[in-house]
Design an enzyme around this catalytic site. Structure first.
Site, mmCIF file in Angstrom:
data_model
loop_
_atom_site.group_PDB
_atom_site.id
_atom_site.type_symbol
_atom_site.label_atom_id
_atom_site.label_comp_id
_atom_site.label_asym_id
_atom_site.label_seq_id
_atom_site.Cartn_x
_atom_site.Cartn_y
_atom_site.Cartn_z
ATOM 1 N N GLU A 156 56.159 46.347 -16.879
ATOM 2 C CA GLU A 156 55.221 46.515 -18.768
ATOM 3 C C GLU A 156 54.342 47.376 -17.803
ATOM 4 O OE1 GLU A 156 55.155 43.708 -21.300
ATOM 5 O OE2 GLU A 156 57.014 43.790 -21.952
ATOM 6 N N GLU A 315 64.300 42.031 -21.273
ATOM 7 C CA GLU A 315 63.215 39.994 -21.999
ATOM 8 C C GLU A 315 63.497 40.459 -23.589
ATOM 9 O OE1 GLU A 315 59.199 40.183 -21.656
ATOM 10 O OE2 GLU A 315 59.552 40.975 -19.610
HETATM 11 C C1 GAL Z 1 56.109 40.833 -22.417
HETATM 12 C C2 GAL Z 1 56.134 40.270 -20.474
HETATM 13 C C3 GAL Z 1 56.389 38.928 -19.891
HETATM 14 C C4 GAL Z 1 56.125 37.894 -21.280
HETATM 15 C C5 GAL Z 1 56.536 37.944 -22.663
HETATM 16 C C6 GAL Z 1 55.800 37.200 -23.671
HETATM 17 O O1 GAL Z 1 55.805 41.125 -22.217
HETATM 18 O O2 GAL Z 1 56.790 41.280 -19.862
HETATM 19 O O3 GAL Z 1 55.787 38.504 -19.404
HETATM 20 O O4 GAL Z 1 54.863 37.767 -21.329
HETATM 21 O O5 GAL Z 1 56.185 39.504 -22.862
HETATM 22 O O6 GAL Z 1 56.856 37.328 -25.166
#
Ligand code: GAL
Length: 678
Positions: A156, A315
């Protein structure tokens, strides 16, 4: 039609997510159990190495990769592939202690302390050197492993740094951009204003809080520079990996319509676009269907960054997250709905953060496939396993793509320029919201829309909405004219064509750069309304759209007037116009109205463009992916009630039955209807 499957090794969709075995190295029993559980959940991929630097290189120059190798091996032996991440998203303590320049300097000029993540200086030569070294070692050690199918660069990317390295680099960037000619920069930035003329590039500083913030050109160039520099950092990582293993595809996980970086500038340098999807499900300000349709918009943004190619949902939360103001559970069935929405919109993966909940620190209560309870006998695990099963059933759809015939124009430059403009009403500019509102209105009419840049080729599209296109890039006006002349239906609004790419106002009336003749109007003034002010647009049939926030006063040249203002000193003057140009039409809405009210106009545009509107039952959405194996129509029901959709024919792959006419979707149900081969 060519099918471009992203992961031939898997032969379908990727299902898995971030896995942090380095947090469990003292629990071999848990690491063993993870593999059993992954197989049970239908997981075929794990993202390893995100934030693992301090375990991979516990002291400078001391590398420990054996634990990672053991995990990659074991996963591979069990049919689970690795997405290998570079660790540059967070730094080990030894690195910051030895090289404090890796820590960012903020807008006030203050250097950060060690800690957190996503906070390195993108310019620091020593940081880049350390990153390149560990990236190269990872590629050399694991790049030829048959289990490694992709590189995930950092995590990110975000943020800006005001350290001396960045300031120097910014000056160099500007000198290149303005041909080493400070007078070109002075002209572009209108620096005769308030005596802001520069004599040399060395005098330029980025917009520090207590420094120069009143030159719009400077503010915008700083944003562009931050994207350029971040991309340069990402490219440096990619170059190292490619130099060792040129055939492993790369990605970087993006974040929705993130405001800090122009993703359109970064997408060409990665092989596959991926993003992290965290909607606020079941919030108290909108329906689930609204949340879902906004998420569909975000998916469309990602899909459009590499048109004609699947993207990845890198994710998403298997259960809840831990960082929203209220961390509400997804109701039963909603996980499957959200995962299938990603696929429906063009993702070739369903991946989660995170596989297993850690015991401590910031994310100890963030949802995971495996909870602290540690078993597969949980609601979340069962729902994830159900998704795994479903993805297997629809595997032939992998590699197909969504190909909308309508597009919405969204430019990051335009967003930054509008946000920074000292004009209008500061609280109600709402560029992104306006775009999303209009996108959703087309979506309710059954039209999937891409989200593309104003300088992109529009020949795939028959309908284009270009809300608030305040800044015109060179060539944008010509692009829009060509689109309309060849038969396109174009919709534009107030705030179109005020400034050029440097943010200098067009002279001779807005919209500038030749767009006056496309729309047949000149915008003479813009009225900003207080939140309680209202006006209206009275249409030819006597109906009236409510106006809020903005109302431009137009001079009509040769456009047809479709609606006039209901009130105020400009009552009766043109507020909605249309001009025929070549084979198409250019509509101009001079005032802000809720997109819902404009649906009849959008429906007409779609019909005229040969895209018949298809209104589905409330809360139901449909996306079609197509490719050489046929068409896959995904139906998603965001309501807690069963609904029926008519006019559906084909083989429904979730239930494996033929549908002829009426498709019944259970509460939060999903269906994937396969029909004909192209
Ligand atoms: C994302 C991040 C992950 C984790 C996740 C939690 O933004 O890439 O590492 O922190 O959020 O929701």
């Amino acid at each position: 039609m060519e099918k471009k499957i992203l992961f031939p090794q898997v032969g379908g969709f990727l299902h898995g997510g971030d896995y942090n075995p380095e947090q469990w190295l003292d629990r071999p029993d848990i690491l063993e159990e993870d593999v059993r559980l992954m197989k049970k959940a239908g997981v075929n991929s794990a993202t390893l190495g995100v934030f693992s630097w301090s375990v991979l290189e516990p002291a400078e120059g001391e590398f420990h990769f054996e634990w990672l190798e053991a995990i990659i091996d074991r996963l591979y032996q069990n049919g689970i592939y690795t997405v290998l991440s570079t660790p540059s998203g967070a730094r080990p303590a030894w690195l910051d202690a030895a090289y404090p320049e890796a820590m960012r300097v903020d807008r006030t000029g203050m250097r950060a302390h060690h800690g957190g993540r996503h906070n390195h200086c993108m310019s620091s030569p020593i940081y880049r050197e350390k990153v390149a070294r560990i990236d190269r070692k990872l590629a050399e050690r694991f790049g030829s492993h048959p289990g490694v199918i992709m590189y995930h660069i950092s995590n990110e990317f975000s943020g800006e740094c005001f350290c001396p390295h960045c300031v120097k680099k910014f000056r160099g960037y500007l000198a290149d951009k303005y041909d080493n000619d400070i007078e070109k920069l002075n002209a572009a930035w209108w620096t005769a204003f308030w005596s802001h003329r520069y004599n040399s590039f060395e005098q330029i500083e980025p917009p520090f809080t207590n420094g120069e913030t009143s030159v719009m050109g400077l503010n915008l160039e700083w944003k562009r520079f931050t994207t350029w520099n971040t991309n340069d950092f990402m490219k440096a990582e990619i170059e190292v990996l490619r130099s060792v293993t040129p055939d492993i595809p790369t990605t970087a996980n993006l974040m929705r319509l993130f405001g800090g970086l122009d993703y359109r500038k970064m997408a060409p340098d990665m092989d596959v676009v991926s993003w992290d999807n965290y909607p606020t499900f079941h919030n108290d300000w909108e329906t689930l269907a609204d949340t879902m349709s906004e998420t569909a918009f975000q998916h469309a943004v990602m899909r459009s960054l590499k048109r004609g190619k699947p993207f990845m949902m890198m994710e998403s939360a298997p259960g809840l997250v831990n960082w929203q103001p209220v961390n509400k559970l997804k109701r039963p069935g909603v996980h499957r709905l959200a995962c299938l929405q990603a696929v429906a919109c063009g993702s070739d993966s369903v991946q989660y953060f995170q596989w297993r909940k850690g015991r401590g620190s910031y994310e100890q209560f963030h949802g995971a496939v495996v909870d602290h309870i540690g078993t597969d006998d949980t609601r979340v695990f069962r729902e994830v396993a159900e998704v795994g099963e479903l993805l297997r059933k629809i595997a032939p759809a992998a590699g197909t793509t969504v190909k909308p015939r309508a597009a919405l124009l969204f430019d990051w430059d335009n967003r930054w320029a509008i946000d920074d403009a000292k004009a209008f009403s500061q609280a109600s500019k709402k560029y992104e919201e306006t775009c999303i509102d209009i996108w959703k209105a087309f979506f309710r009419l059954g039209a999937d829309m891409d989200v593309v840049g104003s300088d992109e080729d529009l020949s795939d599209y028959n309908v284009v909405a270009a809300p608030m296109l305040y800044m015109l890039q060179p060539g944008t006006a010509e692009n829009l004219k060509r689109f309309v002349e060849r038969g396109g239906q174009l919709f534009a609004t107030y705030c179109t064509g005020y400034v050029d790419k440097e943010q200098l106002c067009f002279l001779g009336g807005f919209p500038g750069d030749g767009l006056k003749s496309l729309f047949g109007i000149v915008s003479e003034e813009i009225d900003s309304l207080y939140p309680s002010d209202r006006n209206g647009i009275v249409l030819e049939d006597g109906s009236c759209w409510e106006v809020r926030d903005y109302a431009e006063i137009l001079r009509v040249q040769d456009a047809q007037v479709l609606g006039t203002y209901a009130d105020d000193f400009y009552k009766g003057t043109a507020a909605l116009t249309c001009k025929e140009c070549g084979k198409g039409r250019a509509y101009y809405a001079a005032a802000r109205t809720a997109a819902e009210q404009m649906e009849p106009l959008f429906e007409k545009m779609l019909t005229d463009a040969g895209i018949p509107a298809r209104k589905l039952p409330e809360g139901v959405e449909c996306h079609v992916r197509s490719g050489e194996s046929g068409n896959y129509a995904f139906y998603l029901n965001s309501t807690p009630e069963q609904v029926s959709v008519s006019g559906v024919t084909g083989r429904e792959l979730v239930t494996d039955v033929n549908v002829e006419g009426v498709l019944t979707l259970p509460a939060y149900g999903v269906a994937v209807v396969h029909s004909g081969c192209n």
